[in-house]
Design a protein around this motif. Structure first.
Motif, PDB file in Angstrom:
ATOM      1  N   VAL A 197     -30.949 -17.019 -24.651  1.00 29.88           N
ATOM      2  CA  VAL A 197     -30.286 -16.817 -25.944  1.00 29.88           C
ATOM      3  C   VAL A 197     -31.150 -17.334 -27.095  1.00 29.88           C
ATOM      4  O   VAL A 197     -31.274 -16.689 -28.144  1.00 29.88           O
ATOM      5  CB  VAL A 197     -28.905 -17.500 -25.935  1.00 29.88           C
ATOM      6  CG1 VAL A 197     -28.277 -17.454 -27.327  1.00 29.88           C
ATOM      7  CG2 VAL A 197     -27.984 -16.827 -24.926  1.00 29.88           C
ATOM      8  N   ARG A 198     -31.742 -18.505 -26.906  1.00 29.72           N
ATOM      9  CA  ARG A 198     -32.483 -19.136 -28.003  1.00 29.72           C
ATOM     10  C   ARG A 198     -33.851 -18.501 -28.244  1.00 29.72           C
ATOM     11  O   ARG A 198     -34.255 -18.275 -29.376  1.00 29.72           O
ATOM     12  CB  ARG A 198     -32.657 -20.626 -27.714  1.00 29.72           C
ATOM     13  CG  ARG A 198     -31.369 -21.424 -27.813  1.00 29.72           C
ATOM     14  CD  ARG A 198     -31.637 -22.892 -27.491  1.00 29.72           C
ATOM     15  NE  ARG A 198     -30.432 -23.699 -27.584  1.00 29.72           N
ATOM     16  CZ  ARG A 198     -30.380 -25.008 -27.312  1.00 29.72           C
ATOM     17  NH1 ARG A 198     -31.494 -25.633 -26.931  1.00 29.72           N
ATOM     18  NH2 ARG A 198     -29.240 -25.662 -27.424  1.00 29.72           N
ATOM     19  N   TYR A 199     -34.572 -18.228 -27.163  1.00 31.71           N
ATOM     20  CA  TYR A 199     -35.968 -17.816 -27.301  1.00 31.71           C
ATOM     21  C   TYR A 199     -36.233 -16.383 -26.845  1.00 31.71           C
ATOM     22  O   TYR A 199     -37.368 -15.902 -26.961  1.00 31.71           O
ATOM     23  CB  TYR A 199     -36.878 -18.765 -26.514  1.00 31.71           C
ATOM     24  CG  TYR A 199     -36.664 -20.214 -26.883  1.00 31.71           C
ATOM     25  CD1 TYR A 199     -37.088 -20.709 -28.109  1.00 31.71           C
ATOM     26  CD2 TYR A 199     -36.029 -21.089 -25.997  1.00 31.71           C
ATOM     27  CE1 TYR A 199     -36.888 -22.043 -28.457  1.00 31.71           C
ATOM     28  CE2 TYR A 199     -35.824 -22.421 -26.335  1.00 31.71           C
ATOM     29  CZ  TYR A 199     -36.256 -22.894 -27.560  1.00 31.71           C
ATOM     30  OH  TYR A 199     -36.053 -24.204 -27.895  1.00 31.71           O
ATOM     31  N   GLY A 200     -35.215 -15.723 -26.287  1.00 37.32           N
ATOM     32  CA  GLY A 200     -35.408 -14.354 -25.836  1.00 37.32           C
ATOM     33  C   GLY A 200     -36.286 -14.227 -24.617  1.00 37.32           C
ATOM     34  O   GLY A 200     -36.830 -13.157 -24.350  1.00 37.32           O
ATOM     35  N   SER A 201     -36.427 -15.319 -23.849  1.00 39.15           N
ATOM     36  CA  SER A 201     -37.285 -15.301 -22.669  1.00 39.15           C
ATOM     37  C   SER A 201     -36.411 -15.316 -21.414  1.00 39.15           C
ATOM     38  O   SER A 201     -35.488 -16.136 -21.296  1.00 39.15           O
ATOM     39  CB  SER A 201     -38.212 -16.524 -22.661  1.00 39.15           C
ATOM     40  OG  SER A 201     -38.920 -16.593 -21.445  1.00 39.15           O
ATOM     41  N   VAL A 202     -36.709 -14.426 -20.502  1.00 36.27           N
ATOM     42  CA  VAL A 202     -35.966 -14.359 -19.244  1.00 36.27           C
ATOM     43  C   VAL A 202     -36.702 -15.105 -18.135  1.00 36.27           C
ATOM     44  O   VAL A 202     -36.299 -15.039 -16.965  1.00 36.27           O
ATOM     45  CB  VAL A 202     -35.734 -12.894 -18.819  1.00 36.27           C
ATOM     46  CG1 VAL A 202     -34.896 -12.156 -19.837  1.00 36.27           C
ATOM     47  CG2 VAL A 202     -37.073 -12.174 -18.610  1.00 36.27           C
ATOM     48  N   TYR A 203     -37.744 -15.831 -18.489  1.00 39.20           N
ATOM     49  CA  TYR A 203     -38.551 -16.499 -17.460  1.00 39.20           C
ATOM     50  C   TYR A 203     -37.706 -17.489 -16.665  1.00 39.20           C
ATOM     51  O   TYR A 203     -37.707 -17.480 -15.426  1.00 39.20           O
ATOM     52  CB  TYR A 203     -39.741 -17.204 -18.108  1.00 39.20           C
ATOM     53  CG  TYR A 203     -40.566 -18.014 -17.133  1.00 39.20           C
ATOM     54  CD1 TYR A 203     -41.488 -17.399 -16.300  1.00 39.20           C
ATOM     55  CD2 TYR A 203     -40.384 -19.393 -17.025  1.00 39.20           C
ATOM     56  CE1 TYR A 203     -42.237 -18.129 -15.401  1.00 39.20           C
ATOM     57  CE2 TYR A 203     -41.127 -20.136 -16.128  1.00 39.20           C
ATOM     58  CZ  TYR A 203     -42.040 -19.503 -15.315  1.00 39.20           C
ATOM     59  OH  TYR A 203     -42.769 -20.241 -14.410  1.00 39.20           O
TER      60      TYR A 203
END
Length: 345
Positions: A197-203
């Protein structure tokens, strides 16, 4: 509700009884080796261990009612805090195993019921037999050995990275390959969602999926086999009822009859087993969590058992009992939605 209270009271009583008859002096377990007899007697007086067993029992029940589970003998921390911090990991594993089981089992059960005495039916039946017969601890070890050690099968992970061009940050996709892990997860589901949600990273989310894949498959295998057989038998019974024949005579598509009417009526016994097995999965996750070093209640229970930390063991078992009763109450509520005749009876 009353039956659930009786069940919880029974679990509390049995656990206290086991603690009372267990060999060894609890005061010695709380203290380090070489403690003086005076210190041991002091601990016994402070903890009320000099009181009769029935007095200790009523004191323990009274504290539980007020929400006081006591302190761990080994870490001297509140049992409630030690239980609560491990609940998310156990719930994650239980829900993931349930999802794996339902996604695999219901289509298999439907295919098996609609293609009776065909290769698909025989294959689903064989799969169910193998799933029910395979011990979870053995399956978990084999999955670790095959996927994590022998082959180290990689799979892709995707994320968004940021690059600065002319003082402007521009996102671009990044791709990597990772092996199935054999160690403890580095991130939980909640933290992974916050990162997304915060950084748009699915890692982080993919890392979590990577770590939960094998434990969920191991824990959900028996459940998958059980639901497959239950769905098949329910579908076979429903397909032979008059309303199915009447629906087909009206010209309704077979897919609509099969999935909207027949499968819905089949789901009532499936939900019964689903509710019961979710509670069982929480308790049965002890072995799976130990095999995969999953930081849940099961692993903490094994650690407490190894150190004979009775307050912690009692707190974990009581929580599992409460969760089991709560799940069964929720199942009854779903019953009323799926079949209003249940509430009328």
């Amino acid at each position: 509700m009353l039956q659930g209270i009786v069940v919880i009271w029974g679990v509390v009583t049995i656990m206290f009884g086991l603690r009372a008859v267990a060999p060894g002096d609890p005061a010695n377990l709380m203290l380090a080796e070489g403690a003086t007899q005076e210190l041991v007697e002091q601990v016994r007086r402070e903890e009320g261990l000099n009181e009769p067993v029935y007095v200790q029992y009523f004191d323990y029940v009274r504290e539980l009612i007020t929400g006081d589970f006591g302190y761990s003998w080994q870490s001297n921390r509140e049992v409630e805090a030690m239980v609560i911090e491990r609940i998310p990991a156990t719930i994650e594993l239980t829900i993931a195993a349930t999802i794996v089981a339902l996604v695999i089992a219901i289509p298999l059960g439907v295919i098996s019921a609609t293609r009776r005495n065909e290769p698909a039916d025989y294959s689903a039946t064989l799969f169910s037999l193998l799933g029910i017969s395979t011990p979870n601890f053995w399956l978990g070890l084999m999955l670790i050995l095959v996927f994590g050690v022998w082959f180290g099968i990689p799979y892709p992970t995707f994320g968004l990275s940021w690059v600065s061009l002319a003082s402007i940050s521009i996102p671009y996709p990044s791709v990597g390959f990772y092996d199935f892990p054999t160690g403890r997860r580095p991130v939980g589901f909640g933290e992974a969602v916050l990162t997304l949600v915060r950084y748009g990273s699915v890692y982080d989310l993919l890392v979590w999926l990577k770590h939960i894949a094998l434990p969920a498959l191991t824990l959900g295998t028996y459940f998958t086999a059980l639901i497959t057989r239950l769905t098949r038998s329910g579908m076979v019974d429903e397909l032979g009822k008059p309303y199915v024949t009447a629906s087909r005579a009206k010209g309704l598509p077979s897919v609509l009859v099969r999935y909207k009417h027949v499968l819905r009526n089949t789901m009532i016994p499936v939900i019964t087993v689903l509710g019961l097995q979710m509670g069982t999965l929480m308790g049965g996750a002890v072995i799976t969590e130990t095999v995969f070093n999953w930081p849940g209640l099961g692993l903490r229970l094994i650690d407490a058992l190894g150190t004979r930390d009775w307050p912690l063991m009692q707190g974990i078992v009581v929580f599992i009992a409460i969760a089991f009763v709560t799940i069964n109450i929720a199942v009854d509520a779903v019953y009323n939605y799926l079949d209003p005749r249940v509430s009328e009876q």
